[in-house]
Design an enzyme around this catalytic site. Structure first.
Site, PDB file in Angstrom:
ATOM      1  N   THR A   1      -7.244  -6.676  10.337  1.00  0.00           N
ATOM      2  CA  THR A   1      -7.066  -5.735  11.489  1.00  0.00           C
ATOM      3  C   THR A   1      -8.228  -5.937  12.003  1.00  0.00           C
ATOM      4  O   THR A   1      -9.600  -6.057  12.282  1.00  0.00           O
ATOM      5  CB  THR A   1      -6.188  -4.990  11.164  1.00  0.00           C
ATOM      6  OG1 THR A   1      -7.085  -4.462   9.406  1.00  0.00           O
ATOM      7  CG2 THR A   1      -4.965  -5.496  10.608  1.00  0.00           C
TER       8      THR A   1
ATOM      9  N   LYS B   1      -7.167  -9.606   3.341  1.00  0.00           N
ATOM     10  CA  LYS B   1      -7.631  -8.464   4.199  1.00  0.00           C
ATOM     11  C   LYS B   1      -7.527  -6.545   3.561  1.00  0.00           C
ATOM     12  O   LYS B   1      -6.537  -6.255   3.147  1.00  0.00           O
ATOM     13  CB  LYS B   1      -6.865  -8.379   5.990  1.00  0.00           C
ATOM     14  CG  LYS B   1      -5.314  -7.899   5.832  1.00  0.00           C
ATOM     15  CD  LYS B   1      -5.041  -6.087   5.608  1.00  0.00           C
ATOM     16  CE  LYS B   1      -5.773  -6.108   7.035  1.00  0.00           C
ATOM     17  NZ  LYS B   1      -5.659  -4.121   7.068  1.00  0.00           N
TER      18      LYS B   1
ATOM     19  N   THR C   1      -3.491  -0.436   1.771  1.00  0.00           N
ATOM     20  CA  THR C   1      -3.078  -1.405   2.913  1.00  0.00           C
ATOM     21  C   THR C   1      -3.905  -2.688   2.710  1.00  0.00           C
ATOM     22  O   THR C   1      -5.073  -3.099   3.622  1.00  0.00           O
ATOM     23  CB  THR C   1      -3.416  -1.193   4.495  1.00  0.00           C
ATOM     24  OG1 THR C   1      -2.720  -0.189   4.307  1.00  0.00           O
ATOM     25  CG2 THR C   1      -3.241  -2.186   5.428  1.00  0.00           C
TER      26      THR C   1
ATOM     27  N   ASN D   1     -11.587   6.821  12.485  1.00  0.00           N
ATOM     28  CA  ASN D   1     -10.249   7.528  12.257  1.00  0.00           C
ATOM     29  C   ASN D   1      -9.604   8.501  13.051  1.00  0.00           C
ATOM     30  O   ASN D   1      -8.468   8.682  13.142  1.00  0.00           O
ATOM     31  CB  ASN D   1      -9.493   7.192  11.030  1.00  0.00           C
ATOM     32  CG  ASN D   1      -9.747   6.432  10.373  1.00  0.00           C
ATOM     33  OD1 ASN D   1      -8.734   5.600  10.606  1.00  0.00           O
ATOM     34  ND2 ASN D   1     -10.781   6.230   9.103  1.00  0.00           N
TER      35      ASN D   1
ATOM     36  N   THR E   1      -2.378   6.410  18.276  1.00  0.00           N
ATOM     37  CA  THR E   1      -1.178   6.168  17.352  1.00  0.00           C
ATOM     38  C   THR E   1      -0.679   4.529  17.930  1.00  0.00           C
ATOM     39  O   THR E   1      -0.660   4.396  19.118  1.00  0.00           O
ATOM     40  CB  THR E   1      -0.588   7.277  18.082  1.00  0.00           C
ATOM     41  OG1 THR E   1      -0.717   8.174  17.670  1.00  0.00           O
ATOM     42  CG2 THR E   1       1.372   6.978  16.832  1.00  0.00           C
TER      43      THR E   1
END
Lengths: 396, 396
Positions: free
Chosen positions: A148, A174, A185, A391, A396
């Site tokens: 990502t 990742k 994540t 960030n 969103t």
């Protein structure tokens, strides 16, 4: 570039289907020619994405034929529709392989709370299936399609001789943001042609996660999608036994450890990482919690950003971590320079130590918190203005 | 500017003695003309500064005559010399007041690990004693001298009628960085002319801290020096009884609550704060931990920085906080806009909600995590590039 030692009996593909607006690869497919033993380690978040729920139900297993992964959309917090979509991904792969849906595992990563564009995903799976191959470029294509915000590809492999026979292990991962112990994540897929029982696979999956991916953090935010899968198809015909399991475990860690470090180094906005090594705690668990707390402190992370030998921030973080420490026997060494000894500051040259930090991409911190037997380590990234900018602009 | 309602029987001074290179005020002295009842709430860090160790030994007390505070140097991690210096500060004040050293409390805040410049401090204490006064300007001078990186003065007061008689409460605080529940780098001094027993003082000190200062965070780093002191000299001759203790408690909170909010709002680099209100948890303690975990997430804090209605970050933080939640009954409302309902996203206009966040300096977040009776709240600041820049440049 070093060559990847690919385990026998796997095929790979990575393609772009348009989930990502950037048109970068976003569908990854890894296929086993024969049913593989598989086990998983998953996020400890109670809010779990649909693909994690499906993988949890299906592992451990002895009949896994494929892992399909999409990036650009986490399929998390998407309710019943999310479940339906994740199941449809598996179903579609199973149809192409003439296999059962239960033999397909699925991973997703990306933004939370948006439904998958299923027509695109279905088309992507078809395209991936049509381009499967067993060459290094195919593996790298599959590895690129799970990324990502990562800045670099995360792959590693090993070829190990066990009892005179050869097995191979390869892995892709990742990371980048929402990185915290307990499987942040991050996605990782480890494949081997060794022959494992499901019990062995589960045990190795957990011990590998504990020794590697569970010891890195970027921002301390445990994700909804974290998944580490281990697939073993037995194609080497080498079984793992009591005699060789130690060597196999070491090989697994040799493959996953650099990926875990790469996760922290490639943390959003990260310029430098710190390996916080704690000893003298009352137990290994205590040492782990102390190392993790030090690594999570924004004040420690910003000191690292500034190459500031600000030992007070590290010592005070150890003091609020929770486990009992002995402040009067607490000592701190950074890059070989002792800054704090038995509860009092030492005389050291700040400029010298700052330069020693600046010279490293991975900064070594040794923190002694008493005279107990417990030790552990934690790898954390620095906190830069780039992390904040990235960030606070992420939509969103 | 509103007028401070100063309790009777206290005198104040704030002076500069040169601890701070900026030559700003750095010695604060608050004196009670008669012995006061005093209680304290202190950092839960195991690494505690010398002044905290002394205050812990001396409270609760019925004979406190003064609180001396220096800013610019935390006198923390300074070993035996730090103890000696903190004791000398008390001794010097006691000598000037013709009192016992045990009747003096001491607080310090600033950099960790440097010895106090005692000749300067001693001179500062003398100077402060010489300029003691009971006017508002004296109180404000004392309040200014406890600040470090704070951008603004933090004072509040109340005048309350209890049973037809008047008592007053005033408080000063400092915050800015190393702010976390469990009394982060914050100092607060609350004074009243009500008449309390030591038992009452201890109870009020704890309940006030739990309701106010323990519910704010900036960077989650619990400091070595946090201290909240409550002094009650009885000069109003109004005793606190069962009949009026509720009113007194409310008055205490009315004075300290705005200071707690000011700590978060004045967090290093903070532009905006968020009040995370959690309900539906299994207990108040669970709700508190969930609210605190949401408030501590760098991803939530950077979303606030960007006025991004990124509900996925809030919901996923609740999911890893620890306490049991019910993901299928989880709902989220920001500034009156419902973004997430019973585990699924709602249709909302991102631009509208983003503007609603932008319009507020204190953003209201309502998070329902199930159908339990537990509720609590936590106030957190955003995480800006200024925080990172400031803390990566701050010199050891």
């Amino acid at each position: 570039m070093s060559t990847i030692r690919l385990p026998k009996g796997y095929r790979f593909a990575g393609v772009a289907c348009g989930i990502k607006a950037s048109e970068k690869p976003d569908v990854s497919l890894v296929v086993c020619d024969v049913p593989a033993v598989a086990s998983g380690v998953y996020t400890q978040n109670q809010v779990v994405a649909a693909p994690v729920q499906i993988c949890r139900q299906r592992t451990p297993s002895e009949t896994i034929r494929a892992v399909v992964t999409n990036s650009g959309n986490a399929n998390a917090c998407t309710g019943q529709q999310g479940q339906t979509d994740a199941l449809a991904m598996c179903q579609h792969v199973a149809g192409l392989l003439d296999s059962k849906p239960e033999s397909v595992l699925v991973m997703s990563t990306g933004v939370i709370g948006h439904h998958l564009p299923m027509p695109k995903v279905t088309e992507g799976i078809q395209k991936a299936h049509d381009s499967l191959g067993d060459q290094e470029e195919d593996f790298l294509g599959a590895a690129d399609a799970i990324l990502t915000t990562d800045l670099s590809r995360k792959v590693a492999s090993a070829e190990v001789s066990l009892d005179g026979q050869t097995i191979r292990i390869a892995a892709m991962a990742k990371g980048a943001g929402m990185i915290n112990p307990n499987m942040a994540t991050m996605l990782a897929l480890i494949i081997t042609d060794a022959k494992l029982t499901t019990k062995q696979a589960s045990r190795f999956a957990k011990s590998v996660a504990d020794a590697t991916f569970n010891r890195v953090s970027v921002d301390g935010h445990t994700s909804t999608n974290d998944t580490q899968l281990l697939l073993a198809n037995g194609a080497s015909e080498v079984a793992i036994t009591e005699a060789n399991e130690q060597a196999f475990q070491e090989a697994l860690i040799s493959v996953t450890q650099p990926l875990a470090i790469a996760l922290a180094a490639d943390g959003e906005g990260a310029e430098r990482i710190m390996n916080v090594q704690v000893s003298g705690a009352q137990s290994d668990e205590d040492a782990e919690l102390i190392a993790r707390t030090v690594g999570a402190s924004p004040l420690v992370k910003t000191a690292l950003t500034g190459c500031d030998p600000n030992w007070g921030r590290i010592v005070s973080a150890a003091g609020y971590a929770g486990p009992k420490i002995d402040p009067d026997r607490t000592c701190l060494t950074i890059e070989g320079h002792q800054l704090y000894h038995n509860g009092a500051p030492t005389a050291f040259d700040e400029a010298t130590v700052s330069q020693a930090i600046k010279d490293q991409k991975q900064v070594d911190v040794q923190l002694i918190v008493g005279s107990g037997p417990g030790k552990s380590n934690h790898i954390t990234s620095d906190l830069t203005t780039s992390y904040v900018t990235f960030n606070s602009e992420y939509t969103t």
